[in-house]
Write a protein that holds these residues in place. Structure first.
Motif, mmCIF file in Angstrom:
data_model
loop_
_atom_site.group_PDB
_atom_site.id
_atom_site.type_symbol
_atom_site.label_atom_id
_atom_site.label_comp_id
_atom_site.label_asym_id
_atom_site.label_seq_id
_atom_site.Cartn_x
_atom_site.Cartn_y
_atom_site.Cartn_z
ATOM 1 N N ARG A 3 2.844 9.298 4.494
ATOM 2 C CA ARG A 3 3.010 7.861 4.227
ATOM 3 C C ARG A 3 1.824 7.432 3.362
ATOM 4 O O ARG A 3 0.666 7.671 3.724
ATOM 5 N N CYS A 5 -0.029 4.514 0.667
ATOM 6 C CA CYS A 5 -0.097 3.156 0.105
ATOM 7 C C CYS A 5 -0.759 3.232 -1.258
ATOM 8 O O CYS A 5 -1.854 3.778 -1.402
ATOM 9 N N VAL A 7 -2.445 1.094 -4.111
ATOM 10 C CA VAL A 7 -3.060 -0.218 -4.280
ATOM 11 C C VAL A 7 -3.149 -0.495 -5.783
ATOM 12 O O VAL A 7 -3.951 0.119 -6.488
ATOM 13 N N THR A 28 4.420 2.853 -0.245
ATOM 14 C CA THR A 28 4.356 1.392 -0.375
ATOM 15 C C THR A 28 3.427 1.084 -1.538
ATOM 16 O O THR A 28 2.329 1.638 -1.615
ATOM 17 N N TRP A 30 1.305 -1.887 -3.363
ATOM 18 C CA TRP A 30 0.813 -3.251 -3.163
ATOM 19 C C TRP A 30 0.285 -3.785 -4.482
ATOM 20 O O TRP A 30 -0.373 -3.071 -5.254
ATOM 21 N N GLY A 68 1.058 -3.024 4.005
ATOM 22 C CA GLY A 68 1.167 -1.865 3.104
ATOM 23 C C GLY A 68 0.341 -0.676 3.577
ATOM 24 O O GLY A 68 0.757 0.469 3.459
ATOM 25 N N MET A 69 -0.837 -0.969 4.137
ATOM 26 C CA MET A 69 -1.732 0.146 4.513
ATOM 27 C C MET A 69 -1.472 0.672 5.912
ATOM 28 O O MET A 69 -1.943 1.756 6.262
ATOM 29 N N THR A 72 -0.514 4.512 7.181
ATOM 30 C CA THR A 72 -0.513 5.460 6.060
ATOM 31 C C THR A 72 -1.702 6.407 6.224
ATOM 32 O O THR A 72 -2.731 6.049 6.790
ATOM 33 N N VAL A 75 -4.521 6.387 0.875
ATOM 34 C CA VAL A 75 -4.549 5.120 0.131
ATOM 35 C C VAL A 75 -4.984 5.432 -1.296
ATOM 36 O O VAL A 75 -6.075 5.965 -1.514
#
Ligand code: NAD
Length: 346
Positions: A3, A5, A7, A28, A30, A68-69, A72, A75
């Motif tokens: 998973r 995220c 950024v 995800t 963001w 979003g984070m 996960t 990142v």
């Protein structure tokens, strides 16, 4: 399956999201910009930056960083270099122990002269910070065009985890412990790309560009060595690899800005024409200061800075480079050459 995220939802964040989602990861993305989030959710396409490329269904787009984070393992920091510090301050509010940070931005912090992984480490000292860099235009990665990159990390285990996560049929990832070298290569090649663009704008030829690229990597390597990086990194993907792609491709905004400056535009006119962040400009300033700090000769970077910030005529800058004091090609590695023939003993 990881998973992840991402950024930042510019060209690179979106392209990496598409790459990772196609490999089956749950992604995800963001963005701080509400309009961008709405546009991506409504059209499932980054209309401005990657037109015609559809986001896979396993990408969620949000303006809620906490959401979003959450849950996960990785990142990815994919905002332009000038936003890295402030974005890291936002990320820091929700970071969990063990989450690995991957910096993909290329630049230096102008005020502190730190690399961007160093900036992120300052903000989040308890999480592993890695870097992913190399010759990788977003427009090509998003279209599955074969691409290679290198991931730098302090721990081999962490480097291999990021390698495994990003690696795909069209995206090959190597590992390296030289985080600083990878970052310096990725940041400083943008200044050389400005020089290559200026040369193209002045209608100079392939000889000139090859000279700028070769002598450019010599300058980058000199500074890198003084700052504790390995010389080999600059012959690798984040050195000469990224330099080649940036100095020769029309995808490069630094080269495009350089072409405009070489054709007579002012710096401000060139930046507003390119319409995107031209990171090489800020990096030129930081690199020039680093050269002074470490007392390293960086003539191309010096001349680019004079053209950008002191209104020096680009033609005169090239003439000054050509007429510098004559020198040996590899004077800093003289010991190696003495093994072939030691001129002093003749
Ligand atoms: N584009 C590429 O091909 C590419 C490839 C490798 C590395 N990179 C590096 O990745 C980084 C991002 O590049 P990009 O091409 O995606 O840039 P971009 O200009 O496309 O991205 C801008 C994005 O940053 C975000 N943003 C804008 N203002 C912000 C703010 N104030 N705070 C936080 N986020 C903000 C938004 O999502 C915006 O879309 C750069 O450092 C670049 O050098 C880019």
């Amino acid at each position: 399956m990881e998973r992840i995220c991402i950024v930042g939802a510019g060209s690179w964040g979106t392209a990496l999201g598409i790459l990772l989602a196609k490999s089956g990861h749950s992604v995800t993305i963001w963005s701080i910009m509400n309009e961008e989030v709405e546009m991506l959710n409504q059209h499932r396409e980054h209309i401005d930056k990657l037109p015609g490329i559809t986001l896979p269904d396993n990408i969620m787009v949000t303006n809620n960083l906490e959401e979003g984070m959450s849950q996960t393992g990785i990142v990815v920091m994919a905002v332009p270099s000038k936003f890295v510090r402030n974005t890291a301050k936002l990320v820091k509010q929700y970071i969990q122990p063990g989450q690995i940070i991957v910096n993909v931005a290329k630049g230096l912090e102008e005020e502190t002269l730190l690399t961007l992984a160093e900036v992120i480490e300052e903000e989040m000292p308890n999480n592993p910070v890695t870097v992913l860099s190399g010759p990788s235009h977003a427009e090509e990665v998003a279209k599955n065009i074969p691409t290679t990159c290198v991931v730098g990390a302090r721990s081999k285990q962490v480097a291999e985890k990021i390698q495994d996560t990003f690696m795909s049929k069209t995206f090959r990832v190597y590992t390296s412990p030289d985080i600083r070298g990878i970052e310096l290569g990725g940041a400083l090649k943008n200044v050389i790309a400005l020089a290559a663009g200026i040369s193209d704008g002045l209608k100079f030829g392939d000889n000139t560009k090859a000279a700028l690229m070769t002598r450019g990597i010599a300058e980058i390597s000199r500074l890198g060595l003084a700052m504790g990086a390995s010389i080999h990194t600059f012959g690798g993907l984040s050195g000469v690899g990224d330099l080649i792609v940036t100095c020769t491709s029309m995808h490069s905004r630094n080269r495009r800005a350089g072409i405009l400056i070489g054709s007579g535009y002012t710096l401000e006119e060139a930046i507003s024409e390119v319409k995107m962040v031209v990171e090489g400009v800020n990096t030129a300033n930081a690199a020039y200061k680093l050269a002074q700090k470490y007392n390293i000769e960086m003539p191309i970077i010096e001349q680019v800075s004079k053209v950008l910030f002191e209104n020096k005529n680009p033609k005169e800058a090239v003439e000054d480079l050509m007429l510098r004091d004559k020198t040996k090609e590899h004077k800093e590695y003289e010991m190696d050459f003495n093994k072939i023939i030691n001129w002093e003993e003749e």
